[in-house]
Design a protein around this motif. Structure first.
Motif, PDB file in Angstrom:
ATOM      1  N   MET A   1       1.079  -1.320  -0.257  1.00  0.00           N
ATOM      2  CA  MET A   1      -0.008   0.463  -0.343  1.00  0.00           C
ATOM      3  C   MET A   1       1.027   1.444   0.098  1.00  0.00           C
ATOM      4  O   MET A   1       1.791   1.788   0.922  1.00  0.00           O
ATOM      5  N   LYS A   3       0.772   4.817   0.938  1.00  0.00           N
ATOM      6  CA  LYS A   3       0.381   5.970   1.687  1.00  0.00           C
ATOM      7  C   LYS A   3       1.496   6.859   0.985  1.00  0.00           C
ATOM      8  O   LYS A   3       0.626   8.105   0.988  1.00  0.00           O
ATOM      9  N   PHE A  16      13.715   9.487   8.765  1.00  0.00           N
ATOM     10  CA  PHE A  16      13.836   9.414   9.362  1.00  0.00           C
ATOM     11  C   PHE A  16      15.601   9.748  10.338  1.00  0.00           C
ATOM     12  O   PHE A  16      16.138  10.483  10.462  1.00  0.00           O
ATOM     13  N   ARG A  20      18.756  12.727  10.769  1.00  0.00           N
ATOM     14  CA  ARG A  20      19.100  13.106  11.994  1.00  0.00           C
ATOM     15  C   ARG A  20      21.384  12.838  11.450  1.00  0.00           C
ATOM     16  O   ARG A  20      21.927  13.216  11.996  1.00  0.00           O
ATOM     17  N   MET A  74      10.485  19.684   5.150  1.00  0.00           N
ATOM     18  CA  MET A  74       9.952  20.571   4.174  1.00  0.00           C
ATOM     19  C   MET A  74       8.545  19.350   4.332  1.00  0.00           C
ATOM     20  O   MET A  74       7.262  20.192   4.575  1.00  0.00           O
ATOM     21  N   VAL A  77       6.349  19.041   7.928  1.00  0.00           N
ATOM     22  CA  VAL A  77       5.915  20.535   7.581  1.00  0.00           C
ATOM     23  C   VAL A  77       4.304  19.915   6.698  1.00  0.00           C
ATOM     24  O   VAL A  77       3.069  20.823   7.377  1.00  0.00           O
ATOM     25  N   ARG A  85      -7.209  17.000   5.074  1.00  0.00           N
ATOM     26  CA  ARG A  85      -8.120  17.043   6.368  1.00  0.00           C
ATOM     27  C   ARG A  85      -8.280  18.139   6.495  1.00  0.00           C
ATOM     28  O   ARG A  85      -9.124  18.657   7.030  1.00  0.00           O
ATOM     29  N   TYR A 109      20.192  25.542  -4.845  1.00  0.00           N
ATOM     30  CA  TYR A 109      21.143  26.172  -3.532  1.00  0.00           C
ATOM     31  C   TYR A 109      22.222  25.379  -3.426  1.00  0.00           C
ATOM     32  O   TYR A 109      23.366  25.378  -3.286  1.00  0.00           O
TER      33      TYR A 109
ATOM     34  N   ARG B   4      -3.257   5.472  12.623  1.00  0.00           N
ATOM     35  CA  ARG B   4      -3.003   6.187  10.780  1.00  0.00           C
ATOM     36  C   ARG B   4      -2.899   4.829  10.310  1.00  0.00           C
ATOM     37  O   ARG B   4      -3.702   4.801   9.080  1.00  0.00           O
ATOM     38  N   GLY B   8      -5.634   2.617   7.832  1.00  0.00           N
ATOM     39  CA  GLY B   8      -5.444   2.162   6.420  1.00  0.00           C
ATOM     40  C   GLY B   8      -5.666   1.313   5.917  1.00  0.00           C
ATOM     41  O   GLY B   8      -5.883   0.698   5.063  1.00  0.00           O
ATOM     42  N   LYS B  13     -14.546   4.070   3.256  1.00  0.00           N
ATOM     43  CA  LYS B  13     -14.087   6.248   4.052  1.00  0.00           C
ATOM     44  C   LYS B  13     -13.744   6.669   5.449  1.00  0.00           C
ATOM     45  O   LYS B  13     -14.769   5.803   5.880  1.00  0.00           O
ATOM     46  N   VAL B  18     -13.385  15.010  13.015  1.00  0.00           N
ATOM     47  CA  VAL B  18     -12.162  15.311  13.625  1.00  0.00           C
ATOM     48  C   VAL B  18     -11.946  16.622  14.551  1.00  0.00           C
ATOM     49  O   VAL B  18     -12.334  17.323  14.288  1.00  0.00           O
ATOM     50  N   ILE B  35       7.173  23.116  18.460  1.00  0.00           N
ATOM     51  CA  ILE B  35       6.843  24.013  17.088  1.00  0.00           C
ATOM     52  C   ILE B  35       7.769  25.094  17.285  1.00  0.00           C
ATOM     53  O   ILE B  35       7.928  25.121  15.536  1.00  0.00           O
ATOM     54  N   ARG B  38       9.650  23.380  14.478  1.00  0.00           N
ATOM     55  CA  ARG B  38       9.551  23.608  13.122  1.00  0.00           C
ATOM     56  C   ARG B  38       9.372  24.926  12.249  1.00  0.00           C
ATOM     57  O   ARG B  38      10.204  25.190  11.021  1.00  0.00           O
ATOM     58  N   VAL B  42      11.462  26.367   8.944  1.00  0.00           N
ATOM     59  CA  VAL B  42      10.640  26.808   7.764  1.00  0.00           C
ATOM     60  C   VAL B  42      11.818  27.834   7.530  1.00  0.00           C
ATOM     61  O   VAL B  42      12.248  28.536   6.481  1.00  0.00           O
ATOM     62  N   PHE B  45      15.254  27.707   5.870  1.00  0.00           N
ATOM     63  CA  PHE B  45      15.566  26.809   4.972  1.00  0.00           C
ATOM     64  C   PHE B  45      15.018  28.378   3.879  1.00  0.00           C
ATOM     65  O   PHE B  45      16.433  28.323   2.706  1.00  0.00           O
ATOM     66  N   HIS B  91      17.211  25.840  15.867  1.00  0.00           N
ATOM     67  CA  HIS B  91      17.370  24.796  16.018  1.00  0.00           C
ATOM     68  C   HIS B  91      18.234  23.894  15.817  1.00  0.00           C
ATOM     69  O   HIS B  91      17.743  22.397  16.149  1.00  0.00           O
ATOM     70  N   HIS B  98      16.620  16.336  20.382  1.00  0.00           N
ATOM     71  CA  HIS B  98      16.044  15.014  19.458  1.00  0.00           C
ATOM     72  C   HIS B  98      17.142  13.550  19.902  1.00  0.00           C
ATOM     73  O   HIS B  98      16.672  12.841  19.666  1.00  0.00           O
ATOM     74  N   LEU B  99      18.395  13.822  19.434  1.00  0.00           N
ATOM     75  CA  LEU B  99      19.368  13.298  18.927  1.00  0.00           C
ATOM     76  C   LEU B  99      19.474  12.293  21.181  1.00  0.00           C
ATOM     77  O   LEU B  99      19.562  11.241  20.387  1.00  0.00           O
ATOM     78  N   ASP B 102      16.635  10.827  21.410  1.00  0.00           N
ATOM     79  CA  ASP B 102      16.840   9.182  20.065  1.00  0.00           C
ATOM     80  C   ASP B 102      17.567   7.835  21.008  1.00  0.00           C
ATOM     81  O   ASP B 102      17.219   6.836  20.381  1.00  0.00           O
TER      82      ASP B 102
END
Lengths: 119, 135
Positions: A1, A3, A16, A20, A74, A77, A85, A109, B4, B8, B13, B18, B35, B38, B42, B45, B91, B98-99, B102
């Motif tokens: 499937m 997605k 992922f 890292r 990106m 996000v 949705r 870039y 999720r 699936g 459907k 939500v 947030i 994130r 951006v 970027f 960032h 995060h690392l 992890d």
């Protein structure tokens, strides 16, 4: 499937891991450049540093990491906020177009960066 | 994520409503840390374009190197530089969090809260130091 067809690797786990690994390369590069700049640098020294083969390789590694990291970031996000949705069917079209646009920016870039460090 | 994957597998459907109006919820510090990671991503970027431009000028010639250094003397350029550095710093610090997570540290709710507090504190200090360096 299927997605998702716009993520970078074959699956989320691969994205992922790539996210890292590239983050560590980018952090090392920015930390190194910050260290050089903080110590003060003249144009000839700066020029010499960037013409060294190892620095060119380091810079290209950072550039490649940047485009992978930027694509995956990106995608993360966009696939959360620009969705069917939240926006209806046009969300899918808009998300695809934005991903293409960001991809094009990353490609620019990359070429620009390569031209600077290896031109 | 499990949900999720489960959805699936359904053939019909999914039309369940939500109801998740984030604006009405009081968010924990971990949500703000996330947030902001994130938003800074951006922002970077776009900022990376400025950074590559600066690198290009700095390596073109002595004259371009000097004019870039001169340009960075203006108040507006200093502000932009500081904003870019702030984005990079936050960032990076949030990325290191995060690392660390992890690797299995601070994965509990309390650990996440502590990690977010450390992230904000370390970033604030580094961003302040970057400001001192810029001005």
């Amino acid at each position: 499937m299927v997605k998702s067809v716009t993520n970078f690797g074959r699956n989320g786990l691969s994205d992922f891991l790539i996210q890292r690994i590239t983050s560590v390369v980018l952090l090392a590069y920015f930390a190194f450049v910050a260290y050089i700049v903080l110590n003060g640098v003249t144009y000839p020294e700066w020029r010499e540093l960037f013409s060294a083969t190892w620095m060119r390789i380091f810079s290209v590694a950072a550039l490649l990491s940047l485009i992978f990291h930027g694509w995956i970031g990106m995608w993360g996000v966009l696939s959360d906020y620009v969705t069917e949705r939240l926006m209806g069917p046009k969300g899918n079209v808009l998300r695809f177009l934005l991903q293409l646009l960001f991809g094009a920016a990353l490609f620019i870039y990359l070429i620009w960066g390569l031209q600077i460090v290896w031109g | 994520m499990c949900l999720r994957a489960f959805r699936g597998t359904l053939l019909v459907k999914d039309t369940r409503p939500v109801n998740l109006d984030i604006g009405t919820m009081k968010l924990p510090i971990t949500a703000y840390a996330s947030i902001l990671h994130r938003i800074s991503g951006v922002f970077l970027f776009i900022a990376i374009g400025l950074m590559i431009y600066a690198l290009d000028s700095s390596l073109s010639s002595q004259a371009d190197f000097d004019s870039l250094a001169g340009m960075l003397g203006s108040p507006v350029a200093k502000l932009v530089l500081w904003a870019v550095l702030a984005g990079l710093i936050y960032h990076s610090v949030a990325g290191v969090k995060h690392l660390v997570m992890d690797m299995g540290y601070g994965e509990t709710y309390e650990g996440g809260v502590l990690g977010s507090r450390i992230t904000f504190a370390v970033s604030a200090i580094l961003i302040a130091l970057a400001g001192v360096w810029v001005w």
